[in-house]
Design a protein around this motif. Sequence first.
Motif, PDB file in Angstrom:
ATOM      1  N   GLN A 141       0.826  -1.211   0.000  1.00  0.00           N
ATOM      2  CA  GLN A 141       0.000   0.000   0.000  1.00  0.00           C
ATOM      3  C   GLN A 141       0.857   1.256   0.000  1.00  0.00           C
ATOM      4  O   GLN A 141       1.780   1.394   0.817  1.00  0.00           O
ATOM      5  CB  GLN A 141      -0.913   0.007   1.233  1.00  0.00           C
ATOM      6  N   LEU A 142       0.573   2.148  -0.927  1.00  0.00           N
ATOM      7  CA  LEU A 142       1.165   3.481  -0.929  1.00  0.00           C
ATOM      8  C   LEU A 142       0.144   4.419  -0.304  1.00  0.00           C
ATOM      9  O   LEU A 142      -0.999   4.492  -0.772  1.00  0.00           O
ATOM     10  CB  LEU A 142       1.487   3.945  -2.345  1.00  0.00           C
ATOM     11  N   ASN A 143       0.557   5.106   0.741  1.00  0.00           N
ATOM     12  CA  ASN A 143      -0.362   5.986   1.452  1.00  0.00           C
ATOM     13  C   ASN A 143       0.147   7.423   1.412  1.00  0.00           C
ATOM     14  O   ASN A 143       1.078   7.790   2.126  1.00  0.00           O
ATOM     15  CB  ASN A 143      -0.509   5.504   2.907  1.00  0.00           C
ATOM     16  N   ASN A 144      -0.452   8.209   0.503  1.00  0.00           N
ATOM     17  CA  ASN A 144      -0.126   9.631   0.381  1.00  0.00           C
ATOM     18  C   ASN A 144       1.375   9.847   0.157  1.00  0.00           C
ATOM     19  O   ASN A 144       1.993  10.729   0.774  1.00  0.00           O
ATOM     20  CB  ASN A 144      -0.596  10.384   1.629  1.00  0.00           C
ATOM     21  N   VAL A 145       1.955   9.055  -0.728  1.00  0.00           N
ATOM     22  CA  VAL A 145       3.403   9.082  -0.960  1.00  0.00           C
ATOM     23  C   VAL A 145       3.800  10.288  -1.806  1.00  0.00           C
ATOM     24  O   VAL A 145       3.268  10.501  -2.897  1.00  0.00           O
ATOM     25  CB  VAL A 145       3.864   7.778  -1.648  1.00  0.00           C
ATOM     26  N   HIS A 193       1.850  12.887  -3.768  1.00  0.00           N
ATOM     27  CA  HIS A 193       0.866  12.429  -2.791  1.00  0.00           C
ATOM     28  C   HIS A 193      -0.036  11.331  -3.383  1.00  0.00           C
ATOM     29  O   HIS A 193      -1.252  11.469  -3.471  1.00  0.00           O
ATOM     30  CB  HIS A 193       0.040  13.606  -2.276  1.00  0.00           C
ATOM     31  N   SER A 251      -1.694   7.593  -3.518  1.00  0.00           N
ATOM     32  CA  SER A 251      -2.192   6.464  -2.723  1.00  0.00           C
ATOM     33  C   SER A 251      -2.640   5.370  -3.679  1.00  0.00           C
ATOM     34  O   SER A 251      -3.327   5.646  -4.672  1.00  0.00           O
ATOM     35  CB  SER A 251      -3.368   6.889  -1.831  1.00  0.00           C
ATOM     36  N   GLY A 259       4.679  10.530   3.519  1.00  0.00           N
ATOM     37  CA  GLY A 259       3.786   9.408   3.236  1.00  0.00           C
ATOM     38  C   GLY A 259       4.429   8.087   3.657  1.00  0.00           C
ATOM     39  O   GLY A 259       5.573   8.051   4.130  1.00  0.00           O
ATOM     40  N   LYS A 260       3.694   7.005   3.466  1.00  0.00           N
ATOM     41  CA  LYS A 260       4.168   5.690   3.915  1.00  0.00           C
ATOM     42  C   LYS A 260       3.967   4.631   2.839  1.00  0.00           C
ATOM     43  O   LYS A 260       3.035   4.715   2.030  1.00  0.00           O
ATOM     44  CB  LYS A 260       3.426   5.261   5.192  1.00  0.00           C
TER      45      LYS A 260
END
Length: 217
Positions: free
Chosen positions: A3-7, A23, A25, A60-61
């Motif tokens: 999962q890309l979260n607000n990268v 950003h 996701s 982001g994560k």
Amino acid sequence: MIQLNNVFKFYRAEGHTKVVLDHVSALFDSNRSYGLLGVNGAGKSTALRLIAGTELPNSGKVRRTVRVSWPLGFGGGFHHLMTGRENVHFVARVYGADIRRVTDFVEDFAEIGEYMDVAVKTYSSGMMARLAFGLSMAIEFDVYLVDEITAVGDARFQARCREAFRSRRKNASVIMASHSMADIKDYCDHGGVIVDGQLIMYDSADKAIEMYNRLNR
């Protein structure tokens, strides 16, 4: 799952800022295989490195609940003062793999002969890619990351790469960045297009290819 979260990812060079992912996701189902499309410089390789963890986002994560490879053929994780064999031993230990089995596989597959015992800093880019690809195939992953590395070496070695990769694909999925529509169709059932810092996901590789072709008319 990946999962890309607000990268958010950017690079600064000579006073200029280049935003690669703005950003973003996205969710990658580890039971599916994905093709990443985009023009040169769009951010495909960067996205793979972020997923692999070989680079970090500026914010982001990136979450992974599965075992993810480094991008096939990527030798950036090798210590250039260590020999090929020493690097292989180190990586095998990190992943908890059998050192002898991994070393025997890489030595046979990479076909770099006595250079296994020479410092990696002396390697050509092709030798580095052979070592990295062989090491990728020697360790089992749930998701393999591919950045057009199947083109490494001569025709015979390319055939070996494809054969080894197909064998691994029986029990693993793939996220592939490529300009080859044939490879995307061959290996991937879903797709994504990176454009202007955004990653647009599609539930089929064909839809992603259609969008990519439309953007490049």
